[in-house]
Design a protein around this motif. Structure first.
Motif, PDB file in Angstrom:
ATOM      1  N   GLN A   1       2.038  49.036  49.468  1.00 45.75           N
ATOM      2  CA  GLN A   1       2.585  50.168  50.221  1.00 45.75           C
ATOM      3  C   GLN A   1       3.958  50.577  49.682  1.00 45.75           C
ATOM      4  O   GLN A   1       4.280  51.765  49.649  1.00 45.75           O
ATOM      5  CB  GLN A   1       2.680  49.832  51.708  1.00 45.75           C
TER       6      GLN A   1
ATOM      7  N   LYS B   1       3.746  54.691  50.642  1.00 47.68           N
ATOM      8  CA  LYS B   1       3.188  55.114  51.922  1.00 47.68           C
ATOM      9  C   LYS B   1       2.313  54.015  52.509  1.00 47.68           C
ATOM     10  O   LYS B   1       1.799  53.146  51.795  1.00 47.68           O
ATOM     11  CB  LYS B   1       2.417  56.422  51.802  1.00 47.68           C
ATOM     12  N   ALA B   2       2.141  54.100  53.836  1.00 51.94           N
ATOM     13  CA  ALA B   2       1.282  53.173  54.570  1.00 51.94           C
ATOM     14  C   ALA B   2       0.491  53.974  55.588  1.00 51.94           C
ATOM     15  O   ALA B   2       0.999  54.939  56.167  1.00 51.94           O
ATOM     16  CB  ALA B   2       2.117  52.098  55.266  1.00 51.94           C
ATOM     17  N   HIS B   3      -0.718  53.563  55.814  1.00 51.77           N
ATOM     18  CA  HIS B   3      -1.590  54.255  56.763  1.00 51.77           C
ATOM     19  C   HIS B   3      -1.382  53.654  58.154  1.00 51.77           C
ATOM     20  O   HIS B   3      -1.359  52.434  58.307  1.00 51.77           O
ATOM     21  CB  HIS B   3      -3.042  54.095  56.324  1.00 51.77           C
TER      22      HIS B   3
ATOM     23  N   ARG C   1      -2.657  58.426  60.142  1.00 54.08           N
ATOM     24  CA  ARG C   1      -1.686  59.225  59.403  1.00 54.08           C
ATOM     25  C   ARG C   1      -1.071  58.389  58.283  1.00 54.08           C
ATOM     26  O   ARG C   1      -1.020  57.172  58.366  1.00 54.08           O
ATOM     27  CB  ARG C   1      -0.569  59.704  60.331  1.00 54.08           C
ATOM     28  N   ASP C   2      -0.573  59.078  57.257  1.00 50.53           N
ATOM     29  CA  ASP C   2       0.160  58.405  56.192  1.00 50.53           C
ATOM     30  C   ASP C   2       1.649  58.522  56.468  1.00 50.53           C
ATOM     31  O   ASP C   2       2.165  59.633  56.658  1.00 50.53           O
ATOM     32  CB  ASP C   2      -0.166  59.018  54.834  1.00 50.53           C
ATOM     33  N   PHE C   3       2.324  57.377  56.476  1.00 52.33           N
ATOM     34  CA  PHE C   3       3.763  57.312  56.704  1.00 52.33           C
ATOM     35  C   PHE C   3       4.474  56.891  55.429  1.00 52.33           C
ATOM     36  O   PHE C   3       4.004  55.996  54.720  1.00 52.33           O
ATOM     37  CB  PHE C   3       4.089  56.292  57.812  1.00 52.33           C
ATOM     38  N   LYS C   4       5.597  57.531  55.162  1.00 53.18           N
ATOM     39  CA  LYS C   4       6.433  57.101  54.038  1.00 53.18           C
ATOM     40  C   LYS C   4       7.013  55.735  54.367  1.00 53.18           C
ATOM     41  O   LYS C   4       7.425  55.487  55.504  1.00 53.18           O
ATOM     42  CB  LYS C   4       7.584  58.088  53.823  1.00 53.18           C
TER      43      LYS C   4
ATOM     44  N   SER D   1      10.178  52.519  60.214  1.00 52.56           N
ATOM     45  CA  SER D   1       9.593  53.705  59.571  1.00 52.56           C
ATOM     46  C   SER D   1       9.407  54.864  60.540  1.00 52.56           C
ATOM     47  O   SER D   1       9.131  55.986  60.125  1.00 52.56           O
ATOM     48  CB  SER D   1       8.239  53.354  58.952  1.00 52.56           C
TER      49      SER D   1
ATOM     50  N   CYS E   1       6.989  54.877  62.803  1.00 53.04           N
ATOM     51  CA  CYS E   1       5.551  55.058  63.043  1.00 53.04           C
ATOM     52  C   CYS E   1       5.216  55.114  64.528  1.00 53.04           C
ATOM     53  O   CYS E   1       4.370  55.917  64.939  1.00 53.04           O
ATOM     54  CB  CYS E   1       4.733  53.995  62.326  1.00 53.04           C
TER      55      CYS E   1
ATOM     56  N   THR F   1       4.029  58.613  66.169  1.00 57.96           N
ATOM     57  CA  THR F   1       2.675  58.571  66.720  1.00 57.96           C
ATOM     58  C   THR F   1       2.663  59.009  68.176  1.00 57.96           C
ATOM     59  O   THR F   1       1.841  59.834  68.580  1.00 57.96           O
ATOM     60  CB  THR F   1       2.082  57.158  66.568  1.00 57.96           C
TER      61      THR F   1
ATOM     62  N   GLN G   1       9.806  61.585  57.622  1.00 55.76           N
ATOM     63  CA  GLN G   1       8.347  61.675  57.720  1.00 55.76           C
ATOM     64  C   GLN G   1       7.955  63.148  57.811  1.00 55.76           C
ATOM     65  O   GLN G   1       8.623  63.925  58.484  1.00 55.76           O
ATOM     66  CB  GLN G   1       7.829  60.895  58.942  1.00 55.76           C
TER      67      GLN G   1
END
Length: 169
Positions: free
Chosen positions: A38, A43-45, A49-52, A92, A94, A98, A124
Motif C-alpha cells: 500500500q 493507496k489502500a482500499h 473506496r481507494d484512500f491515499k 489517513s 478513512c 467513510t 483524499q
C-alpha cells in the motif's frame, strides 16, 4: 506508468521503457525489504473506496470497516437526522471520510497530532462523491487528544480506532 495485466496477452510485442523497468525493479526491491504494498502504490482500499496512504499514516485495516458499518447501521435504525461525529487519531482519514460519505449531512471533525497524517487525510479526493451525494467533507484539526484544548462543541458520536495501543494499556 502502469502496464495493464492483460497487456502481455493483448499486445505481445509490447516492451516497457527503461524508466518503467527501473521503477518496477525499485518497487520490487521495496517489497522485498518488507515495505507494505500500500505504501509503494500509495493507496489502500477501505469500505469500497481507494484512500491515499503514505508512511505518515497507518494502513487502514479491513476490520476497521466494522466500526464504520456499526455506526451507520445504528444511525439508520434510530434515524435521528444528521450526526455530529468526532474521529480521534484519524490517520489517513478513512473513518472520517467513510462516515461523511455514507451519512450525507453529518458533520465530522477528525483530529490527529501528526501534521503528516492530517496532510494525507485532508488530501483524499472524494470531491465528486461529495458533490453527487451532498455529503460534507470532514473538518481536520491538529490537536493532541490528551490535551484537546482546540476542540469544542458537542458530538453524538466520538470514536477512534488506534491500532497502536497495547493490550496492557
Amino acid at each position: 506508468h502502469a502496464v495493464r495485466r492483460l497487456a502481455r496477452i493483448l499486445e505481445p510485442s509490447l516492451e516497457v521503457s527503461d524508466d518503467v523497468a527501473a521503477e518496477s525493479l525499485a518497487a520490487f526491491g521495496r517489497m522485498v525489504s518488507g515495505e507494505p504494498l500500500q505504501y509503494i502504490i500509495g493507496k489502500a482500499h477501505f469500505y469500497g473506496r481507494d484512500f491515499k496512504v503514505s508512511p505518515a499514516v497507518l494502513i487502514p485495516r479491513p476490520e476497521t470497516e466494522i466500526l464504520c458499518r456499526e455506526v451507520k447501521t445504528r444511525h439508520q435504525a434510530q434515524d435521528n437526522g444528521p450526526l455530529r461525529i468526532l474521529d480521534l487519531c484519524t490517520g489517513s482519514g478513512c473513518i472520517a471520510w467513510t462516515l461523511s460519505l455514507e451519512m450525507p449531512g453529518s458533520k465530522v471533525q477528525a483530529v490527529d497530532i501528526s501534521p503528516g497524517a492530517l496532510s494525507v487525510a485532508s488530501s483524499q479526493d472524494f470531491e465528486e462523491e461529495v458533490s453527487n451525494t451532498g455529503a460534507k467533507a470532514p473538518h481536520f484539526i491538529k490537536s493532541d487528544v490528551l490535551n484537546p484544548g482546540s476542540l469544542s462543541g458537542t458530538f453524538d458520536i466520538m470514536l477512534s480506532n488506534p491500532p497502536y495501543v497495547k493490550d496492557s494499556e
